[in-house]
Design an enzyme around this catalytic site. Structure first.
Site, short mmCIF file in Angstrom:
data_model
loop_
_atom_site.label_atom_id
_atom_site.label_comp_id
_atom_site.label_asym_id
_atom_site.label_seq_id
_atom_site.Cartn_x
_atom_site.Cartn_y
_atom_site.Cartn_z
N SER A 141 0.83 -1.22 0.00
CA SER A 141 0.00 0.00 0.00
C SER A 141 0.86 1.26 0.00
O SER A 141 1.89 1.32 0.67
CB SER A 141 -0.90 -0.01 1.24
OG SER A 141 -1.53 1.24 1.39
N TYR A 168 -2.01 5.49 -4.70
CA TYR A 168 -3.00 6.56 -4.62
C TYR A 168 -2.32 7.78 -5.21
O TYR A 168 -1.14 8.03 -4.94
CB TYR A 168 -3.40 6.84 -3.17
CG TYR A 168 -4.38 5.84 -2.60
CD1 TYR A 168 -5.59 5.59 -3.23
CD2 TYR A 168 -4.09 5.16 -1.43
CE1 TYR A 168 -6.49 4.68 -2.70
CE2 TYR A 168 -5.00 4.25 -0.89
CZ TYR A 168 -6.19 4.01 -1.54
OH TYR A 168 -7.09 3.11 -1.01
N THR A 194 -5.19 2.34 -7.68
CA THR A 194 -6.52 2.18 -7.08
C THR A 194 -7.46 3.26 -7.62
O THR A 194 -7.18 4.45 -7.54
CB THR A 194 -6.42 2.26 -5.54
OG1 THR A 194 -5.62 1.17 -5.10
CG2 THR A 194 -7.79 2.17 -4.88
N LYS A 264 -6.98 -1.13 -10.15
CA LYS A 264 -7.62 -1.85 -9.04
C LYS A 264 -8.92 -1.15 -8.66
O LYS A 264 -8.93 0.08 -8.49
CB LYS A 264 -6.67 -1.87 -7.83
CG LYS A 264 -7.25 -2.50 -6.58
CD LYS A 264 -6.21 -2.64 -5.49
CE LYS A 264 -6.74 -3.37 -4.28
NZ LYS A 264 -7.64 -2.58 -3.45
N HIS A 290 -12.96 -2.92 -3.07
CA HIS A 290 -12.14 -2.46 -1.94
C HIS A 290 -12.55 -3.17 -0.65
O HIS A 290 -12.54 -2.60 0.45
CB HIS A 290 -12.32 -0.94 -1.80
CG HIS A 290 -11.11 -0.21 -1.30
ND1 HIS A 290 -10.33 0.61 -2.09
CD2 HIS A 290 -10.53 -0.14 -0.08
CE1 HIS A 290 -9.35 1.14 -1.38
NE2 HIS A 290 -9.44 0.69 -0.15
C1 LIG Z 1 -7.56 -2.68 6.58
C2 LIG Z 1 -7.57 -2.57 5.09
C3 LIG Z 1 -6.77 -1.63 4.48
C4 LIG Z 1 -6.78 -1.51 3.09
N1 LIG Z 1 -5.92 -0.62 2.50
C5 LIG Z 1 -5.92 -0.51 1.16
C6 LIG Z 1 -5.02 0.38 0.52
O1 LIG Z 1 -4.22 1.05 1.15
N2 LIG Z 1 -5.09 0.48 -0.84
C7 LIG Z 1 -5.98 -0.26 -1.59
O2 LIG Z 1 -6.02 -0.13 -2.81
N3 LIG Z 1 -6.80 -1.15 -1.00
C8 LIG Z 1 -6.78 -1.29 0.34
N4 LIG Z 1 -7.61 -2.21 0.93
C9 LIG Z 1 -8.46 -3.09 0.09
C10 LIG Z 1 -7.72 -4.39 -0.24
O3 LIG Z 1 -6.66 -4.15 -1.12
C11 LIG Z 1 -8.65 -5.42 -0.89
O4 LIG Z 1 -9.28 -4.83 -2.00
C12 LIG Z 1 -9.70 -5.99 0.07
O5 LIG Z 1 -9.20 -6.10 1.36
C13 LIG Z 1 -10.16 -7.36 -0.42
O6 LIG Z 1 -11.18 -7.87 0.39
P1 LIG Z 1 -10.96 -8.93 1.59
O7 LIG Z 1 -10.40 -8.14 2.73
O8 LIG Z 1 -12.32 -9.44 1.83
O9 LIG Z 1 -9.99 -9.98 1.11
C14 LIG Z 1 -7.62 -2.34 2.31
C15 LIG Z 1 -8.43 -3.29 2.93
C16 LIG Z 1 -8.40 -3.42 4.31
C17 LIG Z 1 -9.26 -4.47 4.95
C1 LIG Z 2 -5.57 5.06 4.32
C2 LIG Z 2 -6.69 4.43 3.53
C3 LIG Z 2 -7.03 5.29 2.36
C4 LIG Z 2 -6.28 3.05 3.09
C5 LIG Z 2 -7.38 2.28 2.44
O1 LIG Z 2 -7.41 2.15 1.25
C6 LIG Z 2 -8.39 1.64 3.24
O2 LIG Z 2 -8.44 1.82 4.46
O3 LIG Z 2 -9.24 0.95 2.65
#
Ligand SMILES: Cc1cc2nc3c(=O)[nH]c(=O)nc-3n(C[C@H](O)[C@H](O)[C@H](O)COP(=O)(O)O)c2cc1C
Ligand SMILES: CC(C)CC(=O)C(=O)O
Length: 405
Positions: A141, A168, A194, A264, A290
């Site tokens: 990330s 981002y 993303t 994404k 997401h």
């Molecule tokens: C705590 C958390 C933080 C995330 N941070 C990001 C991120 O920084 N950038 C991003 O593109 N997606 C982020 N995501 C989304 C994940 O990349 C992914 O799309 C998602 O977790 C998939 O679903 P799942 O948790 O059910 O496997 C985040 C998801 C979670 C749960």
């Molecule tokens: C700091 C956030 C923008 C990171 C993210 O993508 C998320 O929390 O789903």
């Protein structure tokens, strides 16, 4: 107290003891993982619940709005059942998969998730080591709590692996440009741009908990460029650009790097067609909402997958269509592949493993999913990945009956 609860109690006690000494932390994590009965991702999820403060736990686990997209990402898998074939010699199952010029042990990668040092002090470095050991590609990330160089180096100490920087785009484009160039010189293989987060989703628990990055942690990939005072409270909308577009932004990004660019957060055939046709040479998409954290009431990602696959593969068979959202079991991976995904990514399952046992916990999550996936292949009569076809699935139709695809 039933048996699993007793096991988790033992684990919490060991973890508490480990917190007194960093040097024995890894050993205790390993020991505790071996001792407790962690058999599936739900066990890891359950174990992780007792180990984090409520704001962090909610940040990891929750979705946006009423959490409908989050729940439906998971329940959508039950709309499909597997049609197993028999007598097909499954003595030598082959799960290896190629992408981005390298081979992974099975078609699964780690989705980028922000701020992993909130789960475990070793954070992204522990995830990178587990990913390298399991030969599973890692998405990193932009909002990591470790520099992108240190993350890769941590995995590289064990063996070569593939790293992809999730991007981002900041209002200050120069900050983004530096990030992309750093990733390329560090040896990252792809940018995952993303696209589903022009603004942050309506995350009730983050608002109620007044969620903040704990003060001892940093977002070191970019705080030197835009000033830490803007970042400590993760004021996402103040720093990132909500004016990113197909033409201007993608072409600008392409001009910065030779790395592959995947988008994404795509969920419609229309957008996949635009991605395939883009002159920015986009080579893949990740069908994703997401993890249900952005638009509540969005289609579950499994329900979006087929139209996205059709749109991509009818134009370009080599265009990569990856998938994330709700993967908790090996049979979920099988179903996504049967619907045409080239591979899947997992977010929360890794965070629960990391919380529970650092590197060992993430390795455990990856090992569980690989073993379950292989077993599903064997019991479905699929020896190779190309044996997994839509005809292996039946979908729930009106009246609750299942009809074959
Ligand atoms: C705590 C958390 C933080 C995330 N941070 C990001 C991120 O920084 N950038 C991003 O593109 N997606 C982020 N995501 C989304 C994940 O990349 C992914 O799309 C998602 O977790 C998939 O679903 P799942 O948790 O059910 O496997 C985040 C998801 C979670 C749960
Ligand atoms: C700091 C956030 C923008 C990171 C993210 O993508 C998320 O929390 O789903």
């Amino acid at each position: 107290m039933d048996k699993p609860d007793k096991m988790f109690l033992i684990y919490y006690v060991l973890h508490f003891l480990a917190s007194f000494s960093n040097s024995i932390n890894n050993f205790i994590s390993w020991f505790a993982m071996a001792l407790t009965d962690i058999l599936c991702i739900h066990d890891l999820e359950k174990a992780a619940q007792g180990m984090l403060s409520q704001p962090i736990l909610d940040y990891f686990n929750d979705g946006s709005g009423d959490g409908v997209a989050l729940m439906e990402n998971i329940s959508a898998f039950e709309k499909y059942k597997i049609r197993p074939r028999i007598l097909r010699n499954v003595s030598n199952i082959e799960t290896k998969k190629r992408a981005l010029g390298s081979t992974m042990s099975f078609p699964l990668a780690i989705a980028p998730t922000a701020m992993q040092c909130m789960a475990h002090e070793e954070g992204e470095k522990a995830t990178a080591r587990a990913a390298a050991r399991a030969n599973v590609f890692m998405g990193v990330s932009t909002f990591a709590t470790t520099t992108l160089e240190d993350i890769k180096q941590s995995g590289d100490c064990l063996c070569d692996n593939v790293y992809m920087l999730q991007l981002y785009i900041f209002k200050d484009r120069h900050t983004t440009e530096i990030l992309v160039k750093r990733a390329e010189s560090a040896g990252y293989k792809a940018i995952l741009l993303t696209c589903d987060t022009p603004r942050l989703g309506n995350r009730h628990s983050m608002i109620r908990n007044n969620f903040r990055l704990p003060s001892h942690l940093q977002l070191p990939n970019f705080d030197q460029y835009i000033g830490k005072e803007k970042l400590g409270d993760v004021k996402y909308p103040n720093t990132t650009d909500d004016n990113i577009t197909w033409d201007e932004t993608l072409l600008w990004l392409r001009s910065l790097t030779k790395m592959e660019i995947w988008l994404k957060g795509i969920s419609t055939a229309e957008d996949v067609e635009l991605a395939v046709q883009s002159s920015a040479n986009i080579t893949g998409v990740i069908v994703s909402n997401h993890g249900g954290r952005q638009l509540d009431s969005a289609l579950s990602t499994l329900d979006s997958l087929s139209e996205c696959v059709k749109a991509a593969k009818s134009k370009d068979k080599s265009f990569q269509v990856w998938f994330d959202g709700g993967i908790r079991k090996g049979c979920d991976i099988f179903k996504a592949l049967a619907l045409g995904a080239d591979g899947v990514m997992i977010g929360r399952a890794v965070l629960w493993g990391l919380t529970m046992g650092g590197e060992e916990g993430v390795f455990k999550a990856l090992s569980i999913l690989k073993a379950e996936f292989e077993l599903t292949m064997a019991l479905s009569g699929c020896r190779t990945l190309s044996d997994i076809k839509s005809s292996n699935l039946a979908r729930k139709a009106e009246g609750g009956f299942f009809t074959r695809l």
